[in-house]
Design a protein around this motif. Structure first.
Motif, PDB file in Angstrom:
ATOM      1  N   ILE A 186       0.837  -1.204   0.000  1.00  0.00           N
ATOM      2  CA  ILE A 186       0.000   0.000   0.000  1.00  0.00           C
ATOM      3  C   ILE A 186       0.872   1.255   0.000  1.00  0.00           C
ATOM      4  N   ALA A 187       1.912   1.239   0.827  1.00  0.00           N
ATOM      5  CA  ALA A 187       2.808   2.395   0.884  1.00  0.00           C
ATOM      6  C   ALA A 187       3.497   2.626  -0.460  1.00  0.00           C
ATOM      7  N   LEU A 188       3.921   1.546  -1.107  1.00  0.00           N
ATOM      8  CA  LEU A 188       4.550   1.694  -2.423  1.00  0.00           C
ATOM      9  C   LEU A 188       3.560   2.202  -3.460  1.00  0.00           C
ATOM     10  N   GLY A 189       2.295   1.737  -3.346  1.00  0.00           N
ATOM     11  CA  GLY A 189       1.277   2.217  -4.274  1.00  0.00           C
ATOM     12  C   GLY A 189       1.060   3.708  -4.152  1.00  0.00           C
ATOM     13  N   VAL A 190       0.992   4.186  -2.905  1.00  0.00           N
ATOM     14  CA  VAL A 190       0.839   5.625  -2.683  1.00  0.00           C
ATOM     15  C   VAL A 190       2.049   6.389  -3.228  1.00  0.00           C
ATOM     16  N   PRO A 379      12.448  -4.297  11.259  1.00  0.00           N
ATOM     17  CA  PRO A 379      13.666  -3.647  10.734  1.00  0.00           C
ATOM     18  C   PRO A 379      13.885  -3.923   9.255  1.00  0.00           C
ATOM     19  N   PHE A 380      13.563  -5.122   8.806  1.00  0.00           N
ATOM     20  CA  PHE A 380      13.730  -5.447   7.397  1.00  0.00           C
ATOM     21  C   PHE A 380      12.830  -4.578   6.529  1.00  0.00           C
ATOM     22  N   MET A 381      11.573  -4.436   6.940  1.00  0.00           N
ATOM     23  CA  MET A 381      10.640  -3.614   6.165  1.00  0.00           C
ATOM     24  C   MET A 381      11.097  -2.154   6.139  1.00  0.00           C
ATOM     25  N   MET A 385      11.927  -0.078   2.719  1.00  0.00           N
ATOM     26  CA  MET A 385      11.262   1.170   2.358  1.00  0.00           C
ATOM     27  C   MET A 385      12.278   2.305   2.258  1.00  0.00           C
ATOM     28  N   GLY A 386      13.286   2.291   3.126  1.00  0.00           N
ATOM     29  CA  GLY A 386      14.329   3.312   3.038  1.00  0.00           C
ATOM     30  C   GLY A 386      15.090   3.214   1.726  1.00  0.00           C
ATOM     31  N   ALA A 387      15.335   1.978   1.264  1.00  0.00           N
ATOM     32  CA  ALA A 387      16.021   1.798  -0.007  1.00  0.00           C
ATOM     33  C   ALA A 387      15.191   2.335  -1.159  1.00  0.00           C
ATOM     34  N   VAL A 388      13.865   2.108  -1.117  1.00  0.00           N
ATOM     35  CA  VAL A 388      12.991   2.607  -2.186  1.00  0.00           C
ATOM     36  C   VAL A 388      12.981   4.125  -2.202  1.00  0.00           C
ATOM     37  N   GLY A 390      15.299   6.043  -1.064  1.00  0.00           N
ATOM     38  CA  GLY A 390      16.611   6.480  -1.529  1.00  0.00           C
ATOM     39  C   GLY A 390      16.719   6.461  -3.036  1.00  0.00           C
ATOM     40  N   MET A 391      16.086   5.469  -3.703  1.00  0.00           N
ATOM     41  CA  MET A 391      16.105   5.410  -5.162  1.00  0.00           C
ATOM     42  C   MET A 391      15.401   6.619  -5.770  1.00  0.00           C
ATOM     43  N   VAL A 392      14.363   7.102  -5.069  1.00  0.00           N
ATOM     44  CA  VAL A 392      13.629   8.262  -5.595  1.00  0.00           C
ATOM     45  C   VAL A 392      14.444   9.542  -5.426  1.00  0.00           C
ATOM     46  N   VAL A 393      15.092   9.680  -4.268  1.00  0.00           N
ATOM     47  CA  VAL A 393      15.782  10.937  -3.954  1.00  0.00           C
ATOM     48  C   VAL A 393      17.105  11.057  -4.680  1.00  0.00           C
ATOM     49  N   ILE A 394      17.870   9.945  -4.712  1.00  0.00           N
ATOM     50  CA  ILE A 394      19.223  10.017  -5.277  1.00  0.00           C
ATOM     51  C   ILE A 394      19.176  10.225  -6.789  1.00  0.00           C
TER      52      ILE A 394
END
Length: 394
Positions: A186-190, A379-381, A385-388, A390-394
């Motif tokens: 859901i978070a990724l969809g948003v 922690p894994f989740m 989500m932090g990696a995703v 980061g892909m948007v920001v970097i």
């Protein structure tokens, strides 16, 4: 002659139909003789198109249904009352009064009347095959024959309580990651629908090209927005096809085998199945059932067709004179601990107690695994989500 509609399983496949018999008991006997494991049996009313009974757990007089946990509670209550010196019929009457209007009360009342009419307890229980399976009935018969019915009920209660606790841990281990995965989707969809497009607009206003990772996410989001209906249809078709495949004998066998061989969770699945197998075998052996029949029944209730088939092949070798531990050595998926404990039990004549210890070991390990899963999933989740992001920001 009356007509009865039934649903059940035969040779691992779903089956249903209509059978004609003089009464409900004869219908059950006929279907059992045909190898049908009943899940539902209801008399056809000639004046109505349906019947009032349905579901895997038979409704006995209301909208509620008797659940497996209710049978466990009944078993524990009966064991306690018989150990306290209650006669069987009086114990059943006492239990039925605990819920004067519930479906359990009606069933227990039927059992009590059957005992008062001179029937054996095991015969009365056999009228409800959807609640009391072959193992349950075998142990009750052994208790009646040996005059140790209270002891057998206590063992059945212990076995069912341990199995339910194991099932609860399994559901906990599977449900929590599934909920977290759903929240992440859901978070990724948003993010794909709102956040990433805003980054794209911002970069366009600045006259700069989107970073590669952000462009990839944007393309994925655009594809999902354009083809969302087709994606849903494809997922539904795949899910329905997979479900239909797992309902076939060959499909269920292969699916159970794949689950045991999966990385990460395969070991947990093995421990879960072996714990049930060992506990059931240990209980049956301590109740006087011979080793071949005990392990055959235990394999059937292990909850995994692949392990059940392994046990059947091993027992075929046992009938030819081979020790069970040796027969199982050709199945590497069976844990070494199980094989070694069986070997020790065969040497000492204490296979039953050894199997109880194996079940205790795997019960403890499954508790530790579930605790570990719940502690690392969050922690894994967060990292994912932090990696995703980061892909948007970097």
């Amino acid at each position: 002659v009356a007509s009865f509609q039934y649903k059940g399983r035969r040779d691992g496949k779903h089956c249903d139909g209509t059978v004609e018999a003089e009464d409900r008991k004869q219908a059950i006997t006929m279907l059992n003789g045909q190898g049908v494991q009943l899940q539902q049996l209801s008399e056809v009313d000639s004046n109505k198109s349906g019947s009032s009974e349905g579901g895997i757990s038979l409704s006995l007089g209301g909208s509620k249904k008797v659940k497996p946990r209710d049978i466990t509670i009944l078993t524990r209550q009966m064991a306690t009352l018989l150990e306290a010196g209650f006669p069987l019929s009086r114990a059943l009457e006492f239990v039925s009064r605990q819920d004067s209007s519930g479906p359990m009360s009606e069933m227990v009342g039927d059992l009590s009347r059957a005992i008062q009419q001179g029937r054996d307890f095991s015969q009365a229980l056999a009228d409800y095959p959807q609640y009391f399976g072959g193992i349950y009935l075998s142990m009750i018969r052994a208790g009646e024959t040996g005059g140790i019915l209270a002891i057998m009920l206590d063992r059945l209660a212990e076995m069912r309580e341990a199995d339910e606790a194991l099932n609860d841990r399994f559901k906990s281990a599977m449900t929590y990651p599934a909920l977290m995965l759903g929240a992440m989707v859901i978070a990724l969809g948003v993010m794909f629908a709102y956040v990433v497009p805003q980054f794209a607009t911002m970069f366009e206003d600045m006259g700069r090209a989107l970073p590669g990772p952000t462009q990839i996410l944007l393309n994925v989001g655009n594809f999902a927005q354009t083809w969302w209906l087709a994606i849903i249809v494809v997922l539904v078709v795949i899910g329905a096809s997979f479900r239909a495949w797992t309902k076939t004998v060959a499909g269920a066998y292969q699916y159970d085998r794949m689950r045991l061989e999966m990385p990460l969770i395969g070991g947990f699945m093995i421990q879960f199945a072996v714990a049930r197998l060992a506990r059931t075998a240990g209980t049956l052996l301590e109740s006087g059932v011979n080793m071949v029949d005990a392990f055959a029944s235990a394999g059937d209730v292990s909850g995994n067709l692949y392990i059940s088939e392994i046990m059947k092949r091993a027992l075929a070798d046992v009938r030819q004179g081979k020790p069970l531990a040796v027969a199982l050595s050709s199945a590497p998926i069976m844990p070494v601990l199980l094989r070694e404990m069986i070997a020790l039990g065969e040497e000492s004549g204490q296979v039953g107690p050894m199997m109880k210890r194996v079940a205790e070991v795997y019960d403890r390990q499954t508790r530790e695994i579930v605790s570990g899963i719940t502690s690392i999933i969050e922690p894994f989740m967060v990292l994912f989500m932090g990696a995703v992001v980061g892909m948007v920001v970097i």
